[in-house]
Design a protein around this motif. Sequence first.
Motif, PDB file in Angstrom:
ATOM      1  N   ASN A  41     -17.495  58.001 -17.937  1.00 48.54           N
ATOM      2  CA  ASN A  41     -18.234  59.096 -17.318  1.00 48.54           C
ATOM      3  C   ASN A  41     -17.472  59.643 -16.110  1.00 48.54           C
ATOM      4  N   LEU A  42     -16.963  58.726 -15.295  1.00 50.35           N
ATOM      5  CA  LEU A  42     -16.224  59.162 -14.107  1.00 50.35           C
ATOM      6  C   LEU A  42     -14.931  59.862 -14.516  1.00 50.35           C
ATOM      7  N   LYS A  43     -14.283  59.323 -15.556  1.00 46.23           N
ATOM      8  CA  LYS A  43     -13.049  59.963 -16.036  1.00 46.23           C
ATOM      9  C   LYS A  43     -13.320  61.380 -16.543  1.00 46.23           C
ATOM     10  N   MET A  44     -14.504  61.567 -17.136  1.00 45.43           N
ATOM     11  CA  MET A  44     -14.852  62.926 -17.557  1.00 45.43           C
ATOM     12  C   MET A  44     -14.977  63.830 -16.331  1.00 45.43           C
ATOM     13  N   GLY A  45     -15.508  63.285 -15.253  1.00 47.24           N
ATOM     14  CA  GLY A  45     -15.584  64.064 -14.009  1.00 47.24           C
ATOM     15  C   GLY A  45     -14.211  64.484 -13.530  1.00 47.24           C
ATOM     16  N   ALA A  46     -13.207  63.646 -13.834  1.00 48.41           N
ATOM     17  CA  ALA A  46     -11.838  63.913 -13.392  1.00 48.41           C
ATOM     18  C   ALA A  46     -11.028  64.635 -14.467  1.00 48.41           C
ATOM     19  N   TYR A  47     -11.721  65.184 -15.464  1.00 51.45           N
ATOM     20  CA  TYR A  47     -11.038  65.755 -16.629  1.00 51.45           C
ATOM     21  C   TYR A  47      -9.962  66.770 -16.266  1.00 51.45           C
TER      22      TYR A  47
ATOM     23  N   GLY B  12     -32.102  55.229 -11.236  1.00 51.76           N
ATOM     24  CA  GLY B  12     -31.459  55.411  -9.940  1.00 51.76           C
ATOM     25  C   GLY B  12     -29.949  55.280 -10.038  1.00 51.76           C
ATOM     26  N   GLU B  13     -29.511  54.272 -10.791  1.00 54.42           N
ATOM     27  CA  GLU B  13     -28.063  54.076 -10.959  1.00 54.42           C
ATOM     28  C   GLU B  13     -27.446  55.249 -11.711  1.00 54.42           C
ATOM     29  N   GLN B  14     -28.211  55.765 -12.681  1.00 53.63           N
ATOM     30  CA  GLN B  14     -27.708  56.923 -13.419  1.00 53.63           C
ATOM     31  C   GLN B  14     -27.570  58.135 -12.496  1.00 53.63           C
ATOM     32  N   GLN B  15     -28.516  58.266 -11.558  1.00 59.37           N
ATOM     33  CA  GLN B  15     -28.421  59.381 -10.618  1.00 59.37           C
ATOM     34  C   GLN B  15     -27.186  59.242  -9.730  1.00 59.37           C
ATOM     35  N   ILE B  16     -26.925  58.008  -9.278  1.00 55.79           N
ATOM     36  CA  ILE B  16     -25.730  57.755  -8.473  1.00 55.79           C
ATOM     37  C   ILE B  16     -24.480  58.092  -9.295  1.00 55.79           C
ATOM     38  N   LEU B  17     -24.510  57.721 -10.580  1.00 53.82           N
ATOM     39  CA  LEU B  17     -23.369  58.019 -11.454  1.00 53.82           C
ATOM     40  C   LEU B  17     -23.182  59.528 -11.589  1.00 53.82           C
ATOM     41  N   ALA B  18     -24.297  60.255 -11.759  1.00 48.64           N
ATOM     42  CA  ALA B  18     -24.202  61.708 -11.902  1.00 48.64           C
ATOM     43  C   ALA B  18     -23.599  62.331 -10.644  1.00 48.64           C
ATOM     44  N   ILE B  19     -23.988  61.800  -9.472  1.00 49.34           N
ATOM     45  CA  ILE B  19     -23.446  62.324  -8.211  1.00 49.34           C
ATOM     46  C   ILE B  19     -21.955  61.970  -8.090  1.00 49.34           C
ATOM     47  N   SER B  20     -21.618  60.713  -8.393  1.00 50.35           N
ATOM     48  CA  SER B  20     -20.201  60.305  -8.299  1.00 50.35           C
ATOM     49  C   SER B  20     -19.341  61.101  -9.252  1.00 50.35           C
ATOM     50  N   ARG B  21     -19.874  61.339 -10.445  1.00 47.91           N
ATOM     51  CA  ARG B  21     -19.128  62.099 -11.448  1.00 47.91           C
ATOM     52  C   ARG B  21     -18.785  63.491 -10.915  1.00 47.91           C
ATOM     53  N   ALA B  22     -19.720  64.064 -10.149  1.00 42.93           N
ATOM     54  CA  ALA B  22     -19.462  65.382  -9.575  1.00 42.93           C
ATOM     55  C   ALA B  22     -18.496  65.294  -8.394  1.00 42.93           C
ATOM     56  N   LEU B  23     -18.479  64.128  -7.717  1.00 47.79           N
ATOM     57  CA  LEU B  23     -17.636  63.987  -6.518  1.00 47.79           C
ATOM     58  C   LEU B  23     -16.165  63.720  -6.869  1.00 47.79           C
ATOM     59  N   ILE B  24     -15.914  63.230  -8.074  1.00 47.31           N
ATOM     60  CA  ILE B  24     -14.559  62.838  -8.474  1.00 47.31           C
ATOM     61  C   ILE B  24     -13.555  63.979  -8.329  1.00 47.31           C
ATOM     62  N   LEU B  25     -14.033  65.187  -8.594  1.00 51.97           N
ATOM     63  CA  LEU B  25     -13.122  66.334  -8.532  1.00 51.97           C
ATOM     64  C   LEU B  25     -12.952  66.839  -7.091  1.00 51.97           C
ATOM     65  N   GLU B  26     -13.467  66.113  -6.125  1.00 52.63           N
ATOM     66  CA  GLU B  26     -13.418  66.466  -4.700  1.00 52.63           C
ATOM     67  C   GLU B  26     -13.921  67.883  -4.439  1.00 52.63           C
ATOM     68  N   PRO B  27     -15.186  68.139  -4.804  1.00 58.35           N
ATOM     69  CA  PRO B  27     -15.713  69.503  -4.628  1.00 58.35           C
ATOM     70  C   PRO B  27     -15.908  69.833  -3.159  1.00 58.35           C
ATOM     71  N   ARG B  28     -15.831  71.130  -2.852  1.00 59.40           N
ATOM     72  CA  ARG B  28     -16.131  71.548  -1.487  1.00 59.40           C
ATOM     73  C   ARG B  28     -17.560  72.051  -1.392  1.00 59.40           C
ATOM     74  N   LEU B  29     -18.098  72.438  -2.561  1.00 56.92           N
ATOM     75  CA  LEU B  29     -19.498  72.847  -2.628  1.00 56.92           C
ATOM     76  C   LEU B  29     -20.176  72.033  -3.725  1.00 56.92           C
TER      77      LEU B  29
ATOM     78  N   ASN C 133      -9.139  58.424  -6.980  1.00 57.82           N
ATOM     79  CA  ASN C 133     -10.509  58.944  -6.855  1.00 57.82           C
ATOM     80  C   ASN C 133     -11.543  58.018  -7.490  1.00 57.82           C
ATOM     81  N   LEU C 134     -11.147  57.368  -8.592  1.00 58.15           N
ATOM     82  CA  LEU C 134     -12.059  56.394  -9.202  1.00 58.15           C
ATOM     83  C   LEU C 134     -12.302  55.241  -8.238  1.00 58.15           C
ATOM     84  N   GLU C 135     -11.224  54.747  -7.640  1.00 57.37           N
ATOM     85  CA  GLU C 135     -11.354  53.625  -6.702  1.00 57.37           C
ATOM     86  C   GLU C 135     -12.249  54.007  -5.524  1.00 57.37           C
ATOM     87  N   LYS C 136     -12.093  55.256  -5.081  1.00 53.91           N
ATOM     88  CA  LYS C 136     -12.904  55.740  -3.969  1.00 53.91           C
ATOM     89  C   LYS C 136     -14.392  55.699  -4.339  1.00 53.91           C
ATOM     90  N   ALA C 137     -14.679  56.136  -5.570  1.00 56.12           N
ATOM     91  CA  ALA C 137     -16.073  56.124  -6.035  1.00 56.12           C
ATOM     92  C   ALA C 137     -16.589  54.695  -6.125  1.00 56.12           C
TER      93      ALA C 137
END
Lengths: 291, 234
Positions: free
Chosen positions: B96-102, B138-155, B113-117
């Motif tokens: 899932n996280l790797k998909m965030g970093a696609y 709850g863990e799934q929600q954290i995963l959804a947030i981390s998945r979005a953070l992997i690409l280092e978004p500014r917004l 970035n994975l290590e950071k997450a």
Amino acid sequence: MLLQQIINGFMIGCVYALTAMGGTLIYGILRILDIANAAAYVVGAYLGWVIYATTGNLAVAFFLSMALTGAIGVLIQKFIYTPILNKPNIIPIVPLITSVGIFIFTGDFIRLLVGPEIKDFGVILPFSVIKLGRIVINPEWILIIIMTAILLSLLWFVLNKTKLGLAWRATAGDSEIAETMGVNIQKVMALSYIMGYGFASAAGMMIGVLYSSIYPTMGDIPSYKMLAIIVLGGLGNPIGTIAAGLVIGLSETLISAYVGSVIPRDAIAFLVLITILLVKPTGLISRKNSI
Amino acid sequence: MLKLQDAEIFYGQMEVIKKVSLEVKQGELVSVIGANGAGKSTLIKAMMGLVKIKHGKLFYEGEDITDYPAWKRAELGIGYVPEGRRIFGDLSVEENLKMGAYKIKDKAQIKRNLEKAYDMFPKLSERRNQLARTMSGGEQQILAISRALILEPRLLLIDEVSMGLMPIMVNYCFSLIKELNQQGITVLVVEQNANKVLKIADRGYLIETGQIMVEGTAESLRQNDVVLKAYLGE
């Protein structure tokens, strides 16, 4: 003899799994049942036959036929399915009927091109009959085992060890979210068609080699048996498809061997499908979508 | 940073967003509140490019992105946490996280970035090889947030983070959002739980039947009569 029948059923099951795999890969991404996958089975058999007749090399025939049929699949996806699916408010019956149309067209086109008669594949295989006691394994069976093993390993590798394969699995789970992560859905669709149509083409060739005959309507029975396998496998699940192919292949062979011809062989697939779905409506291995 | 101008959105013939204008400035934490069916989710989906804006324009850092596909917006630095989490259940946590970093080409950067997450959320590290659907909500929600953070978004666009979570997880998620914002990520949250979100937000908009009814600082919204009556339950 039971063991012999099990081996026979297993072999047929391998071919069924390969035939249906394309339908599964395509359903996983596009959520459409693509009957035209059975057209790839026919086209693959004919292409293989032509290429084998010209080159005399079976490996080349397999490889080229799969590559060409896969390429045809991508063209069909790009120029027929994608434009249809991009129309607003499209109902799922439209691509389904389209695929039936492509399938019928292909069979008739081949009939016009090379004639309705049965062609002899005429392959001499480099393996000899293996006899283990009373069990006989024909050279054609060996070819089928080797090809199935190679193709399914290739599929496993692509889906589990490559970036595009990861994208395929993610897209099959939730295409909208996969798209927000940068997945180009067109590319994933193309992967489904190349591999799916390529596999169906290999399956068509295997059957052509096994029965030493190919003919324009050879895809008719596989076209609906494939549907039974796709549904039984849990719709869009590659591993389920392999399991379903084997279940159908084995039950067909065993039931017709031990119950006899009371039930027509080709009806058994659907009897099995209905029986299993009554017990487990989601198919053998269901995909669990996360929503 | 993000500016929506007179947006109109239709579902078939029905207009669900009527001439909405909205702005998120660099560094802000902005919330859109409103009842179920008011058009909040449609609005945030339109910003991510999952719903088409029929009339009006959307600008991101001055660039007109109205017609950009979703993935192009992701590349520009917009992260998206969808309503209902929508993690890939049949994939492992790591996948899932790797998909965030696609969209990241550099393998070393993906690994970093994975290590950071994993450092940030040790739970995810423990479960990295587990299928995502086997985790709690709850863990799934954290995963959804981390998945979005992997690409280092500014917004970061967040849709209904509190939905279906236990109260303790809801509090955790809101404080996490606040923390991410303090670390410099601009955030737009769409949320039904007005009470909670207005405590962490800088500014807010109240949306009703596809129109913005009230806007202002979070503080002023909390004092607003309409908001008080309808959404803060007083």
